[in-house]
Design a protein around this motif. Structure first.
Motif, PDB file in Angstrom:
ATOM      1  N   VAL A  24      40.203  46.990  40.446  1.00 27.10           N
ATOM      2  CA  VAL A  24      41.274  45.989  40.551  1.00 27.10           C
ATOM      3  C   VAL A  24      41.290  45.112  39.298  1.00 27.10           C
ATOM      4  O   VAL A  24      42.351  44.788  38.768  1.00 27.10           O
ATOM      5  N   TYR A  28      44.202  48.279  38.536  1.00 27.83           N
ATOM      6  CA  TYR A  28      44.524  49.241  39.587  1.00 27.83           C
ATOM      7  C   TYR A  28      44.678  48.534  40.931  1.00 27.83           C
ATOM      8  O   TYR A  28      44.199  47.414  41.110  1.00 27.83           O
ATOM      9  N   LEU A  29      45.306  49.212  41.874  1.00 28.69           N
ATOM     10  CA  LEU A  29      45.335  48.761  43.260  1.00 28.69           C
ATOM     11  C   LEU A  29      44.214  49.472  43.999  1.00 28.69           C
ATOM     12  O   LEU A  29      43.929  50.646  43.715  1.00 28.69           O
ATOM     13  N   THR A  31      42.180  49.819  48.040  1.00 25.24           N
ATOM     14  CA  THR A  31      42.065  49.488  49.458  1.00 25.24           C
ATOM     15  C   THR A  31      40.805  50.127  50.020  1.00 25.24           C
ATOM     16  O   THR A  31      40.562  51.314  49.799  1.00 25.24           O
ATOM     17  N   GLY A  66      40.993  40.948  44.968  1.00 30.06           N
ATOM     18  CA  GLY A  66      42.260  41.645  45.187  1.00 30.06           C
ATOM     19  C   GLY A  66      42.178  42.967  45.912  1.00 30.06           C
ATOM     20  O   GLY A  66      43.201  43.634  46.101  1.00 30.06           O
ATOM     21  N   VAL A  67      40.982  43.390  46.314  1.00 28.31           N
ATOM     22  CA  VAL A  67      40.860  44.624  47.102  1.00 28.31           C
ATOM     23  C   VAL A  67      41.408  44.362  48.506  1.00 28.31           C
ATOM     24  O   VAL A  67      41.086  43.343  49.115  1.00 28.31           O
ATOM     25  N   ARG A  68      42.231  45.260  48.991  1.00 24.00           N
ATOM     26  CA  ARG A  68      42.755  45.149  50.352  1.00 24.00           C
ATOM     27  C   ARG A  68      41.769  45.815  51.312  1.00 24.00           C
ATOM     28  O   ARG A  68      41.128  46.807  50.968  1.00 24.00           O
TER      29      ARG A  68
END
Length: 96
Positions: A24, A28-29, A31, A66-68
């Motif tokens: 992140v 990057y995104l 989860t 910011g990690v979901r």
């Protein structure tokens, strides 16, 4: 009741969550997905501060980065797997 992960110290799980936070930070995104196979979950999914406080703290830090975090309840049978529903994830500190 609630669901807790892991049920013992998991250095690998902590490392994976930290790696997601690093991704992140690079733009990057990411989860983290908890898979719940017990059908009796009525509450939330939490990182187990009782069994692995380092993992629980790594999850909170990753979420702040910011990690979901998501969880799904999955049923298993001979013909395959089915996602039954999403379950809430609670990363807040709690009394052990």
């Amino acid at each position: 009741g609630n669901g807790y992960f892991p049920d013992s110290v998991s250095l690998r799980a902590s490392r994976h969550v930290r790696e997601l936070a690093s991704l992140v930070a690079q733009g990057y995104l990411a989860t983290a997905l908890f898979i719940v196979t017990r059908g009796d979950l009525q509450g939330v999914v939490r990182p187990s501060a009782h069994h692995d406080p380092d993992f629980a703290e790594a999850c909170r830090a990753a979420a702040a980065a910011g990690v979901r975090f998501r969880a799904v309840m999955v049923s298993c049978c001979l013909s395959g797997h089915s996602v039954e529903r999403e379950a809430p994830v609670d990363l807040a500190r709690y009394d052990v």
